[in-house]
Design a protein around this motif. Structure first.
Motif, PDB file in Angstrom:
ATOM      1  N   GLY A 173       0.825  -1.203   0.000  1.00  0.00           N
ATOM      2  CA  GLY A 173       0.000   0.000   0.000  1.00  0.00           C
ATOM      3  C   GLY A 173       0.856   1.248   0.000  1.00  0.00           C
ATOM      4  N   LYS A 174       0.167   2.383   0.026  1.00  0.00           N
ATOM      5  CA  LYS A 174       0.896   3.655  -0.041  1.00  0.00           C
ATOM      6  C   LYS A 174       1.376   4.073   1.344  1.00  0.00           C
ATOM      7  CE  LYS A 174      -3.242   6.495   0.208  1.00  0.00           C
ATOM      8  NZ  LYS A 174      -3.963   7.596  -0.367  1.00  0.00           N
ATOM      9  N   ALA A 175       2.302   5.013   1.364  1.00  0.00           N
ATOM     10  CA  ALA A 175       2.890   5.490   2.615  1.00  0.00           C
ATOM     11  C   ALA A 175       1.840   6.215   3.455  1.00  0.00           C
ATOM     12  CB  ALA A 175       4.056   6.424   2.314  1.00  0.00           C
ATOM     13  N   LEU A 176       2.105   6.285   4.760  1.00  0.00           N
ATOM     14  CA  LEU A 176       1.211   7.033   5.647  1.00  0.00           C
ATOM     15  C   LEU A 176       1.295   8.518   5.325  1.00  0.00           C
ATOM     16  CD1 LEU A 176       1.917   5.389   9.121  1.00  0.00           C
ATOM     17  CD2 LEU A 176      -0.054   5.050   7.659  1.00  0.00           C
ATOM     18  N   PRO A 177       0.248   9.281   5.579  1.00  0.00           N
ATOM     19  CA  PRO A 177       0.323  10.734   5.370  1.00  0.00           C
ATOM     20  C   PRO A 177       1.449  11.324   6.221  1.00  0.00           C
ATOM     21  CG  PRO A 177      -1.923  10.061   5.900  1.00  0.00           C
ATOM     22  CD  PRO A 177      -1.053   8.863   6.074  1.00  0.00           C
ATOM     23  N   ALA A 178       2.185  12.254   5.633  1.00  0.00           N
ATOM     24  CA  ALA A 178       3.310  12.866   6.341  1.00  0.00           C
ATOM     25  C   ALA A 178       2.796  13.671   7.524  1.00  0.00           C
ATOM     26  CB  ALA A 178       4.097  13.745   5.389  1.00  0.00           C
ATOM     27  N   LEU A 179       3.305  13.373   8.701  1.00  0.00           N
ATOM     28  CA  LEU A 179       2.837  14.031   9.912  1.00  0.00           C
ATOM     29  C   LEU A 179       3.930  14.875  10.562  1.00  0.00           C
ATOM     30  CD1 LEU A 179       0.372  14.239  11.731  1.00  0.00           C
ATOM     31  CD2 LEU A 179       1.241  12.307  13.010  1.00  0.00           C
ATOM     32  N   VAL A 180       5.172  14.418  10.500  1.00  0.00           N
ATOM     33  CA  VAL A 180       6.289  15.130  11.112  1.00  0.00           C
ATOM     34  C   VAL A 180       7.078  15.821  10.010  1.00  0.00           C
ATOM     35  CG1 VAL A 180       8.387  14.870  12.469  1.00  0.00           C
ATOM     36  CG2 VAL A 180       6.397  13.475  12.998  1.00  0.00           C
ATOM     37  N   SER A 181       7.159  17.146  10.084  1.00  0.00           N
ATOM     38  CA  SER A 181       7.898  17.903   9.074  1.00  0.00           C
ATOM     39  C   SER A 181       8.745  18.975   9.750  1.00  0.00           C
ATOM     40  CB  SER A 181       6.948  18.552   8.063  1.00  0.00           C
ATOM     41  OG  SER A 181       6.293  19.655   8.640  1.00  0.00           O
ATOM     42  N   ASP A 182       9.689  19.522   8.982  1.00  0.00           N
ATOM     43  CA  ASP A 182      10.534  20.577   9.538  1.00  0.00           C
ATOM     44  C   ASP A 182       9.807  21.915   9.588  1.00  0.00           C
ATOM     45  OD1 ASP A 182      10.490  21.066   6.821  1.00  0.00           O
ATOM     46  OD2 ASP A 182      12.624  21.508   6.672  1.00  0.00           O
ATOM     47  N   GLN A 183       8.586  21.983   9.084  1.00  0.00           N
ATOM     48  CA  GLN A 183       7.768  23.196   9.139  1.00  0.00           C
ATOM     49  C   GLN A 183       6.581  23.035  10.091  1.00  0.00           C
ATOM     50  OE1 GLN A 183       8.748  26.010   7.512  1.00  0.00           O
ATOM     51  NE2 GLN A 183      10.519  24.821   6.868  1.00  0.00           N
ATOM     52  N   GLY A 184       6.591  21.968  10.896  1.00  0.00           N
ATOM     53  CA  GLY A 184       5.514  21.712  11.840  1.00  0.00           C
ATOM     54  C   GLY A 184       5.794  22.351  13.194  1.00  0.00           C
ATOM     55  N   ALA A 185       4.903  22.104  14.132  1.00  0.00           N
ATOM     56  CA  ALA A 185       5.011  22.716  15.461  1.00  0.00           C
ATOM     57  C   ALA A 185       6.195  22.194  16.259  1.00  0.00           C
ATOM     58  CB  ALA A 185       3.723  22.485  16.237  1.00  0.00           C
ATOM     59  N   ASP A 186       6.710  21.022  15.908  1.00  0.00           N
ATOM     60  CA  ASP A 186       7.830  20.474  16.655  1.00  0.00           C
ATOM     61  C   ASP A 186       9.179  21.009  16.189  1.00  0.00           C
ATOM     62  OD1 ASP A 186       6.427  18.790  18.432  1.00  0.00           O
ATOM     63  OD2 ASP A 186       6.129  17.334  16.826  1.00  0.00           O
ATOM     64  N   PHE A 187       9.319  21.330  14.903  1.00  0.00           N
ATOM     65  CA  PHE A 187      10.650  21.627  14.366  1.00  0.00           C
ATOM     66  C   PHE A 187      10.750  22.921  13.572  1.00  0.00           C
ATOM     67  CE2 PHE A 187      10.197  16.991  14.620  1.00  0.00           C
ATOM     68  CZ  PHE A 187      11.157  16.747  15.589  1.00  0.00           C
ATOM     69  N   LEU A 188       9.766  23.799  13.629  1.00  0.00           N
ATOM     70  CA  LEU A 188       9.827  25.051  12.880  1.00  0.00           C
ATOM     71  C   LEU A 188      11.015  25.885  13.367  1.00  0.00           C
ATOM     72  CD1 LEU A 188       8.429  26.756  10.714  1.00  0.00           C
ATOM     73  CD2 LEU A 188       7.231  27.929  12.550  1.00  0.00           C
ATOM     74  N   GLY A 189      11.897  26.237  12.438  1.00  0.00           N
ATOM     75  CA  GLY A 189      13.074  27.020  12.780  1.00  0.00           C
ATOM     76  C   GLY A 189      14.186  26.226  13.433  1.00  0.00           C
ATOM     77  N   ARG A 190      14.050  24.891  13.475  1.00  0.00           N
ATOM     78  CA  ARG A 190      15.070  24.046  14.087  1.00  0.00           C
ATOM     79  C   ARG A 190      15.442  22.902  13.131  1.00  0.00           C
ATOM     80  NH1 ARG A 190      14.025  21.821  19.481  1.00  0.00           N
ATOM     81  NH2 ARG A 190      12.330  20.727  18.478  1.00  0.00           N
ATOM     82  N   PRO A 191      16.104  23.204  12.009  1.00  0.00           N
ATOM     83  CA  PRO A 191      16.418  22.158  11.033  1.00  0.00           C
ATOM     84  C   PRO A 191      17.359  21.094  11.577  1.00  0.00           C
ATOM     85  CG  PRO A 191      17.520  24.201  10.446  1.00  0.00           C
ATOM     86  CD  PRO A 191      16.597  24.514  11.581  1.00  0.00           C
ATOM     87  N   ARG A 192      18.275  21.487  12.465  1.00  0.00           N
ATOM     88  CA  ARG A 192      19.192  20.498  13.029  1.00  0.00           C
ATOM     89  C   ARG A 192      18.441  19.491  13.900  1.00  0.00           C
ATOM     90  NH1 ARG A 192      24.367  21.669  16.889  1.00  0.00           N
ATOM     91  NH2 ARG A 192      25.035  19.517  17.030  1.00  0.00           N
ATOM     92  N   ALA A 193      17.482  19.971  14.687  1.00  0.00           N
ATOM     93  CA  ALA A 193      16.682  19.074  15.531  1.00  0.00           C
ATOM     94  C   ALA A 193      15.868  18.121  14.669  1.00  0.00           C
ATOM     95  CB  ALA A 193      15.768  19.883  16.439  1.00  0.00           C
ATOM     96  N   PHE A 194      15.356  18.600  13.524  1.00  0.00           N
ATOM     97  CA  PHE A 194      14.606  17.718  12.628  1.00  0.00           C
ATOM     98  C   PHE A 194      15.518  16.637  12.062  1.00  0.00           C
ATOM     99  CE2 PHE A 194      13.122  16.479   8.415  1.00  0.00           C
ATOM    100  CZ  PHE A 194      11.872  15.982   8.747  1.00  0.00           C
ATOM    101  N   ALA A 195      16.732  17.008  11.652  1.00  0.00           N
ATOM    102  CA  ALA A 195      17.664  16.019  11.102  1.00  0.00           C
ATOM    103  C   ALA A 195      18.035  14.977  12.152  1.00  0.00           C
ATOM    104  CB  ALA A 195      18.912  16.723  10.580  1.00  0.00           C
ATOM    105  N   GLU A 196      18.273  15.408  13.388  1.00  0.00           N
ATOM    106  CA  GLU A 196      18.594  14.465  14.461  1.00  0.00           C
ATOM    107  C   GLU A 196      17.414  13.548  14.766  1.00  0.00           C
ATOM    108  OE1 GLU A 196      19.797  16.945  17.691  1.00  0.00           O
ATOM    109  OE2 GLU A 196      21.736  17.443  16.765  1.00  0.00           O
ATOM    110  N   THR A 197      16.199  14.095  14.730  1.00  0.00           N
ATOM    111  CA  THR A 197      15.009  13.291  14.978  1.00  0.00           C
ATOM    112  C   THR A 197      14.797  12.269  13.873  1.00  0.00           C
ATOM    113  OG1 THR A 197      13.950  15.027  16.246  1.00  0.00           O
ATOM    114  CG2 THR A 197      12.503  13.407  15.232  1.00  0.00           C
ATOM    115  N   ALA A 198      14.996  12.684  12.624  1.00  0.00           N
ATOM    116  CA  ALA A 198      14.846  11.751  11.511  1.00  0.00           C
ATOM    117  C   ALA A 198      15.811  10.581  11.668  1.00  0.00           C
ATOM    118  CB  ALA A 198      15.074  12.464  10.183  1.00  0.00           C
ATOM    119  N   LEU A 199      17.052  10.869  12.037  1.00  0.00           N
ATOM    120  CA  LEU A 199      18.026   9.793  12.255  1.00  0.00           C
ATOM    121  C   LEU A 199      17.620   8.913  13.435  1.00  0.00           C
ATOM    122  CD1 LEU A 199      21.407  11.623  11.655  1.00  0.00           C
ATOM    123  CD2 LEU A 199      20.348   9.857  10.236  1.00  0.00           C
ATOM    124  N   ALA A 200      17.119   9.531  14.502  1.00  0.00           N
ATOM    125  CA  ALA A 200      16.708   8.764  15.682  1.00  0.00           C
ATOM    126  C   ALA A 200      15.542   7.841  15.351  1.00  0.00           C
ATOM    127  CB  ALA A 200      16.329   9.705  16.822  1.00  0.00           C
TER     128      ALA A 200
END
Length: 194
Positions: free
Chosen positions: A157-184
Motif C-alpha cells: 500500500g501507499k505510505a502514511l500521510p506525512a505528519l512530522v515535518s521541519d515546518q511543523g510545530a515540533d521543528f519550525l526554525g530548528r532544522p538540526r533538531a529535525f535532522a537528528e530526529t529523523a536519524l533517531a
C-alpha cells in the motif's frame, strides 16, 4: 529546610523529611532500563516549543472556562455551569491529543498519531522510514512551503500521510533538531525491525 530542586544535586536525590538527609532512589539495573524502554510506546523525540506552548495556551483557556463555570454555578445556573465543564473537558482532551501528536515506536510496531486519528502498523507492515523533500503545510495551516517530511512507508500500500515535518510545530526554525530526529526515528525502526 533544604530545597534540592534549587541546587545542583537535584539528580534524583530526595530528602528525608524527618532527618533532613539526602536519600538516593534505587537505581535500575541496565537490563531493567533496556526492558522498560522497549516494553512501552514512546516518542523518539521531544515535542517542540511551539507544540508545548500551544498546548499550554489551550490548557490555560480550559482553566478560564472552568473558572467561569464555577462562577456561573455559584450564581445559581447549573445548566450553564455544566456547559462550561463540558467545554473545558473538550479543551483538555484537545490539549492532550495535541501534545501526543507525532510518531511513536514500541515493541508491537510504529504508531502515528494526529489530532483526530491514529494509525498503528506492526513491524512487519513497516517497510522503512525516510526523509523526503516536498511541499508541506506551514504549522498545519493551508499555506504550503518547501520542506522536509518524515515518511513512513508500508510494505504493502501507499505510505502514511506525512505528519512530522521541519515546518511543523515540533521543528519550525530548528532544522538540526529535525535532522537528528529523523536519524533517531530511522535508528529506532531499524532496531525494532532487526
Amino acid at each position: 529546610m533544604p530545597l534540592p530542586f534549587l541546587t545542583a544535586d537535584r539528580d534524583g536525590a530526595a530528602t528525608d523529611v524527618a532527618t533532613g538527609t539526602a536519600v538516593s532512589p534505587p537505581r535500575e539495573a541496565p537490563e531493567d532500563m533496556y526492558e522498560s524502554r522497549h516494553l512501552r510506546w514512546r516518542r523518539p523525540y521531544h515535542p517542540g516549543p511551539l507544540r508545548v506552548g500551544g498546548t499550554a495556551v489551550v490548557l490555560l483557556l480550559a482553566a478560564c472556562v472552568l473558572f467561569s463555570g464555577v462562577i456561573i454555578a455559584l450564581a445559581g445556573s447549573l445548566p450553564g455551569a455544566g456547559i462550561c465543564v463540558a467545554v473545558a473537558a473538550l479543551l483538555i482532551t484537545i490539549a492532550f491529543r495535541l501534545v501526543r501528536t507525532g510518531i511513536w515506536v514500541g515493541p508491537k510496531g510504529l504508531r502515528q498519531l494526529s489530532l483526530l486519528s491514529g494509525t498503528t502498523l506492526s513491524w512487519a507492515d513497516v517497510a522503512g522510514v525516510r526523509t523526503v523533500q516536498q511541499p508541506v503545510r506551514l504549522l498545519g495551516l493551508p499555506r504550503t512551503v518547501q520542506g522536509q517530511v518524515l515518511v513512513v512507508e508500508r510494505t504493502q500500500g501507499k505510505a502514511l500521510p506525512a505528519l512530522v515535518s521541519d515546518q511543523g510545530a515540533d521543528f519550525l526554525g530548528r532544522p538540526r533538531a529535525f535532522a537528528e530526529t529523523a536519524l533517531a526515528v530511522e535508528d529506532e525502526v531499524a532496531e525494532f525491525k532487526g
